[in-house]
Design an enzyme around this catalytic site. Structure first.
Site, PDB file in Angstrom:
ATOM      1  N   CYS A  96      46.957 100.255  31.102  1.00 40.99           N
ATOM      2  CA  CYS A  96      48.129  99.834  31.884  1.00 40.99           C
ATOM      3  C   CYS A  96      48.350  98.328  31.816  1.00 40.99           C
ATOM      4  O   CYS A  96      49.399  97.839  32.216  1.00 40.99           O
ATOM      5  CB  CYS A  96      47.968 100.266  33.332  1.00 40.99           C
ATOM      6  SG  CYS A  96      47.674 102.023  33.498  1.00 40.99           S
ATOM      7  N   HIS A 136      51.634  95.958  38.551  1.00 38.91           N
ATOM      8  CA  HIS A 136      51.555  97.269  37.899  1.00 38.91           C
ATOM      9  C   HIS A 136      51.774  98.334  38.966  1.00 38.91           C
ATOM     10  O   HIS A 136      51.218  98.264  40.065  1.00 38.91           O
ATOM     11  CB  HIS A 136      50.185  97.418  37.236  1.00 38.91           C
ATOM     12  CG  HIS A 136      49.908  98.807  36.765  1.00 38.91           C
ATOM     13  ND1 HIS A 136      50.812  99.530  36.016  1.00 38.91           N
ATOM     14  CD2 HIS A 136      48.820  99.618  36.943  1.00 38.91           C
ATOM     15  CE1 HIS A 136      50.295 100.717  35.758  1.00 38.91           C
ATOM     16  NE2 HIS A 136      49.103 100.805  36.309  1.00 38.91           N
ATOM     17  N   ASN A 178      53.505 106.206  37.662  1.00 39.30           N
ATOM     18  CA  ASN A 178      52.791 105.211  36.865  1.00 39.30           C
ATOM     19  C   ASN A 178      53.061 105.459  35.387  1.00 39.30           C
ATOM     20  O   ASN A 178      52.572 106.443  34.824  1.00 39.30           O
ATOM     21  CB  ASN A 178      51.294 105.320  37.190  1.00 39.30           C
ATOM     22  CG  ASN A 178      50.441 104.355  36.398  1.00 39.30           C
ATOM     23  OD1 ASN A 178      50.909 103.716  35.455  1.00 39.30           O
ATOM     24  ND2 ASN A 178      49.180 104.246  36.776  1.00 39.30           N
TER      25      ASN A 178
HETATM   26  O1  UT7 Z   1      47.036 102.533  36.260  1.00 37.43           O
HETATM   27  C1  UT7 Z   1      45.765 102.621  36.783  1.00 37.43           C
HETATM   28  C2  UT7 Z   1      45.449 104.052  36.925  1.00 37.43           C
HETATM   29  N1  UT7 Z   1      45.128 104.668  38.124  1.00 37.43           N
HETATM   30  C3  UT7 Z   1      45.119 104.193  39.381  1.00 37.43           C
HETATM   31  O2  UT7 Z   1      45.402 103.095  39.711  1.00 37.43           O
HETATM   32  C4  UT7 Z   1      44.697 105.190  40.414  1.00 37.43           C
HETATM   33  C5  UT7 Z   1      43.979 104.562  41.568  1.00 37.43           C
HETATM   34  N2  UT7 Z   1      43.594 105.583  42.510  1.00 37.43           N
HETATM   35  C6  UT7 Z   1      44.476 106.211  43.324  1.00 37.43           C
HETATM   36  O3  UT7 Z   1      45.664 105.931  43.275  1.00 37.43           O
HETATM   37  C7  UT7 Z   1      43.943 107.210  44.322  1.00 37.43           C
HETATM   38  O4  UT7 Z   1      42.531 107.228  44.264  1.00 37.43           O
HETATM   39  C8  UT7 Z   1      44.482 108.656  44.127  1.00 37.43           C
HETATM   40  C9  UT7 Z   1      45.961 108.702  44.458  1.00 37.43           C
HETATM   41  C10 UT7 Z   1      44.267 109.086  42.679  1.00 37.43           C
HETATM   42  C11 UT7 Z   1      43.758 109.620  45.039  1.00 37.43           C
HETATM   43  O5  UT7 Z   1      43.919 109.215  46.384  1.00 37.43           O
HETATM   44  P1  UT7 Z   1      42.659 109.139  47.342  1.00 37.43           P
HETATM   45  O6  UT7 Z   1      43.148 108.725  48.666  1.00 37.43           O
HETATM   46  O7  UT7 Z   1      41.641 108.256  46.669  1.00 37.43           O
HETATM   47  O8  UT7 Z   1      42.191 110.628  47.411  1.00 37.43           O
HETATM   48  P2  UT7 Z   1      40.760 111.244  47.065  1.00 37.43           P
HETATM   49  O9  UT7 Z   1      40.532 111.241  45.587  1.00 37.43           O
HETATM   50  O10 UT7 Z   1      39.734 110.610  47.942  1.00 37.43           O
HETATM   51  O11 UT7 Z   1      40.953 112.726  47.547  1.00 37.43           O
HETATM   52  C12 UT7 Z   1      41.091 113.063  48.928  1.00 37.43           C
HETATM   53  C13 UT7 Z   1      41.358 114.553  49.054  1.00 37.43           C
HETATM   54  C14 UT7 Z   1      40.386 115.407  48.245  1.00 37.43           C
HETATM   55  O12 UT7 Z   1      40.146 116.567  48.978  1.00 37.43           O
HETATM   56  P3  UT7 Z   1      38.805 116.742  49.838  1.00 37.43           P
HETATM   57  O13 UT7 Z   1      37.691 116.629  48.869  1.00 37.43           O
HETATM   58  O14 UT7 Z   1      38.833 115.625  50.840  1.00 37.43           O
HETATM   59  O15 UT7 Z   1      38.967 118.100  50.438  1.00 37.43           O
HETATM   60  C15 UT7 Z   1      41.154 115.746  47.005  1.00 37.43           C
HETATM   61  O16 UT7 Z   1      40.732 116.957  46.417  1.00 37.43           O
HETATM   62  O17 UT7 Z   1      42.659 114.837  48.519  1.00 37.43           O
HETATM   63  C16 UT7 Z   1      42.552 115.892  47.546  1.00 37.43           C
HETATM   64  N3  UT7 Z   1      43.597 115.719  46.564  1.00 37.43           N
HETATM   65  C17 UT7 Z   1      44.822 116.213  46.727  1.00 37.43           C
HETATM   66  N4  UT7 Z   1      45.387 116.909  47.724  1.00 37.43           N
HETATM   67  C18 UT7 Z   1      46.679 117.252  47.585  1.00 37.43           C
HETATM   68  C19 UT7 Z   1      43.544 115.054  45.387  1.00 37.43           C
HETATM   69  N5  UT7 Z   1      44.725 115.122  44.765  1.00 37.43           N
HETATM   70  C20 UT7 Z   1      45.535 115.820  45.582  1.00 37.43           C
HETATM   71  C21 UT7 Z   1      46.879 116.209  45.490  1.00 37.43           C
HETATM   72  N6  UT7 Z   1      47.409 116.922  46.517  1.00 37.43           N
HETATM   73  N7  UT7 Z   1      47.659 115.901  44.437  1.00 37.43           N
END
Ligand code: UT7
Length: 320
Positions: free
Chosen positions: A113, A239, A269
């Site tokens: 990115c 970004h 993104n």
């Molecule tokens: O360009 C650079 C590339 N990437 C980034 O910059 C990404 C940076 N990271 C992020 O933006 C965030 O970490 C995410 C948006 C990817 C995830 O958000 P988060 O607040 O870190 O969520 P998490 O991974 O801690 O997941 C929390 C919960 C999990 O469930 P449990 O284990 O608590 O039951 C996930 O399974 O949310 C669940 N989850 C979802 N639920 C509904 C993960 N994806 C989804 C979804 N819909 N799409």
């Protein structure tokens, strides 16, 4: 040291809009979760557009707005991790379509990115040694190609699109930049051809923490280099990875969120595409005034990061 001046920008997005509700038909997710955790409401996924088409469309617009022709371009760089072909490069396909001169080298740059920031830095170094005065820089992706549409943790985040800029080097440009790399294969990766699993994989929380660690520090270093304060900067162009990252960076820098341009709501993104697409939207809206300070802040796979702090310059008539 030579800085860059941005003379014209362009962007191209696929026509097909995919909403959060559309994705919820396929994976276990919902609009409320996606909006509150990322800020994204919709993104574009290509149904028929190639990356070459998006890149060429955005490049033509950038050249038109810069008032230059193919014969003026002395360097062509495409920042992407999702090219149409492994070889020839995406930039060579653009070179062919735009009939760029043979003494205009064209190549791809892979820095996740952060690709567009790496492309700008590369142009600043190379362009003075080229035969023609302008560089064509493109950042773009068809990430829908490499995202697993059954993986709810990634398919909701990414989108397709391309942006372009025509730049020249100028001794008078106030331009400060920095690039960084922390080699890390596990945080965000996609395997090469023939390897499996074929999709993009991400440890979202690790990337989130990495962004919060590096981006505010990078902003402070750039301000220090330029001898400016955070309040001297008129526009921050981050970004577009997650609205929560942008809001946290703004808070850590104690800068009002209104100074951070955001369009993640509409495009998700688009990796190397986010910064040139944002610059083009901002230019189109007349947000840049000569003399204003602009700070672009990128981070992503690699892990890589890169920033550019520059003063927007009035475009002069094309030099002969
Ligand atoms: O360009 C650079 C590339 N990437 C980034 O910059 C990404 C940076 N990271 C992020 O933006 C965030 O970490 C995410 C948006 C990817 C995830 O958000 P988060 O607040 O870190 O969520 P998490 O991974 O801690 O997941 C929390 C919960 C999990 O469930 P449990 O284990 O608590 O039951 C996930 O399974 O949310 C669940 N989850 C979802 N639920 C509904 C993960 N994806 C989804 C979804 N819909 N799409």
């Amino acid at each position: 040291m030579n800085g860059l001046q941005i003379l014209g920008t362009g962007r191209a997005l696929p026509a097909h809009v995919v909403t959060n509700h559309d994705l919820a038909q396929r994976v276990d997710t919902n609009d409320e979760w996606i909006v509150s955790r990322t800020g994204i409401r919709e993104r574009r996924f290509s149904q028929k557009e190639t990356l070459t088409e998006l890149a060429v469309t955005s490049a033509r617009l950038a050249m038109e707005r810069a008032g230059v022709t193919s014969q003026d371009i002395g360097l062509c760089i495409t920042a992407t991790v999702s090219p149409d072909y492994i070889t020839p490069s995406q930039a060579c396909l653009v070179h062919q379509q735009l009939q760029l001169p043979e003494d205009c080298p064209a190549f791809d740059l892979s820095a996740g990115c952060t690709g567009f920031l790496y492309a700008m830095e590369t142009a600043a170094a190379m362009l003075p040694r080229m035969n023609r005065p302008y560089a064509l820089l493109i950042g773009g992706e068809l990430l829908s190609r490499i995202v697993d549409m059954d993986d709810r943790s990634t398919c909701i985040l990414f989108g397709d699109g391309a942006g372009a800029a025509v730049v020249k080097t100028s001794e008078h440009a106030n331009w400060y930049s920095l690039l960084g790399t922390r080699g890390n294969q596990e945080a965000l990766w996609a395997p090469g051809p023939g390897n499996s699993p074929a999709y993009l994989h991400m440890n979202g929380q690790e990337v989130f923490q990495f962004a919060l660690e590096t981006v505010p520090a990078m902003a402070r270093t750039l301000l220090e280099k330029a001898g400016l304060s955070k309040d001297d900067v008129d526009w921050y162009v981050p970004h577009q990875a997650n609205h929560r990252i942008v809001a946290s960076v703004a808070k850590r820098l104690k800068v009002p969120l209104e100074k951070f341009y955001e369009n993640i709501e509409r495009y998700g993104n688009t990796s190397a595409g986010t910064i040139p697409i944002a610059l083009d939207e901002m230019a189109e809206q007349g947000l840049f005034q000569p003399g204003q300070w602009v700070m672009c802040l990128g981070f992503g796979a690699g892990l890589t990061w890169g920033g550019a702090l520059f003063q927007w310059q009035e475009k002069k008539e094309k030099e002969s």
